[in-house]
Write a protein that holds these residues in place. Structure first.
Motif, PDB file in Angstrom:
ATOM      1  N   ILE A  93       3.866  40.754  -1.400  1.00 18.57           N
ATOM      2  CA  ILE A  93       5.181  41.392  -1.264  1.00 18.57           C
ATOM      3  C   ILE A  93       5.132  42.758  -1.927  1.00 18.57           C
ATOM      4  CG2 ILE A  93       7.632  41.232  -1.873  1.00 18.57           C
ATOM      5  CD1 ILE A  93       7.258  38.160  -1.785  1.00 18.57           C
ATOM      6  N   HIS A 192      14.502  37.793   3.271  1.00 21.08           N
ATOM      7  CA  HIS A 192      13.906  38.057   4.579  1.00 21.08           C
ATOM      8  C   HIS A 192      14.944  38.137   5.698  1.00 21.08           C
ATOM      9  CE1 HIS A 192      14.272  33.671   4.334  1.00 21.08           C
ATOM     10  NE2 HIS A 192      14.247  33.633   5.656  1.00 21.08           N
ATOM     11  N   THR A 233      12.650  36.376  -0.951  1.00 24.43           N
ATOM     12  CA  THR A 233      11.573  37.347  -1.139  1.00 24.43           C
ATOM     13  C   THR A 233      11.499  37.755  -2.607  1.00 24.43           C
ATOM     14  OG1 THR A 233      12.106  38.177   1.072  1.00 24.43           O
ATOM     15  CG2 THR A 233      10.552  39.457  -0.226  1.00 24.43           C
TER      16      THR A 233
END
Length: 372
Positions: A93, A192, A233
């Motif tokens: 990420i 997301h 996330t």
């Protein structure tokens, strides 16, 4: 270095290892991570067959990783160390401009992808009613220019074009609708999913494909329901210092009748579940989260009906569609393996919409059920 110093280092190291060995034995295992909103690995059952096949050691490694003491704190420490080393990525990420967290797209197994497309094609060919197909690009595609040069990120647009040329459904151009508004807040920074504003633009793309006039966004009153949202996330990234963001809604529930089928039996449902605003999984505010089947009766009996086969992106989009249909049936094939063909016949469905984000379409193992 002297012998005493070496012994001291060894002793400190052994104490450190011993401490965490004891902690991992004493601290009870957790079944679910509120922070990551997922089930955690539990202690695998031992057998010599699994051991010699290598499965036990693999499962045990996953178990230790999930249950390690103070795991979230170690993940955050690792993320800070990566930044100090000049990296802007942790666990796949990327920390991008404006504290936007983006996970690169790994691409698709094309054999599996084409098999899923054949199921959507069969759904379109086996029904005499219109079947609409919408693939939603994620933030990794819309904001691909924010990622560092060389960051692993395959083209979702190429997959969408391939998909739309391979099926006989009526295709919905989500990419154009979203990319035209990329400078607006259309995807969460820490999650997301698209925001409710992004879902609105997705709704306009559906309206264009279906041939009806969308409600102008100025007709709605935006309501901020939470300013403390930190999505999945964020939870996976370790970038613990990223600021929370807001969740908004536009469409009031009004007098609609919503029926939820969480375990096969009908219960009263709601478009907005306030209880989740005080939980970690705040995105489940929309309808109360994942469920096998939802039915929305809008009271507009002169309008057609719609069946939506979907992932969680539709949770924040479907409220916009209630202006245009008398009833909306929402099925999640991950939790509902009933025959779609039978359901369509039993419920007088007039239109079918299949809507998935590209990453979810690539990884969901239940889409083949759309053909049955």
């Amino acid at each position: 270095m002297s012998k005493k110093a070496l012994w001291l280092q060894t002793l400190i190291f052994l104490c450190f290892i011993g401490l965490f060995f004891i902690l991992n034995l004493v601290i009870p295992d957790k079944d679910f991570s509120q922070n990551e909103n997922r089930n955690l690995e539990t202690l695998p059952e031992f057998s010599f067959q699994k051991l010699f096949a290598g499965k036990f050691t693999s499962d045990f490694e996953d178990y230790v990783t999930d249950q390690f003491a103070f795991r979230d704190s170690w993940t955050a420490l690792k993320a800070r160390c990566e930044l100090l080393l000049g990296k802007d990525e942790n666990k796949g990420i990327f920390l991008c401009e404006g504290e936007r967290l983006i996970e690169g797209f790994d691409g698709a197994d094309m054999d599996d992808f084409n098999f899923k497309l054949s199921s959507i094609d069969a759904l379109a060919k086996n029904n005499s009613i219109p079947v609409y197909f919408a693939l939603v690009p994620s933030a990794a595609e819309i904001y691909c220019d924010m990622l560092p040069v060389g960051a692993p990120n395959n083209s979702q647009l190429a997959l969408i074009k391939h998909a739309y040329s391979s099926v006989s459904s009526i295709n919905v151009d989500m990419y154009t609708a979203l990319s035209a508004h990329r400078n607006e807040n259309i995807f969460y920074r820490t999650d997301h999913h698209w925001t409710t504003l992004g879902a609105y633009y997705g709704y306009t793309a559906i309206a264009e494909a279906m041939g009806f006039e969308p409600v102008d966004i100025t007709s709605y009153t935006e309501e901020v329901v939470s300013t403390e949202f930190l999505g999945t996330t964020f939870s996976s990234s370790g970038f613990a210092w990223v600021k929370p963001e807001s969740i908004c809604r536009y469409v009031p529930q009004g007098d609609m009748v919503i029926t939820n089928y969480p375990s096969g039996s009908p219960v009263e449902g709601t478009m907005y579940d306030e209880s989740f605003l005080s939980a970690k999984d705040k995105y489940s505010y929309f309808y109360g989260g994942n469920t096998p089947l939802l039915k929305i009766e809008t009271g507009k009996d002169d309008l057609p009906t719609l069946l939506i086969v979907r992932d969680s992106y539709m949770d924040s989009l479907s409220p916009f569609l209630t202006e245009h249909f008398s009833a909306i049936h929402i099925i999640d094939l991950r939790y509902n393996n009933a025959s779609l063909k039978g359901y369509i016949a039993q419920n007088d469905i007039d239109n079918i919409l299949v809507c998935y984000s590209v990453p979810n379409f690539c990884t969901d193992g239940h889409i083949f059920l759309a053909a049955y």
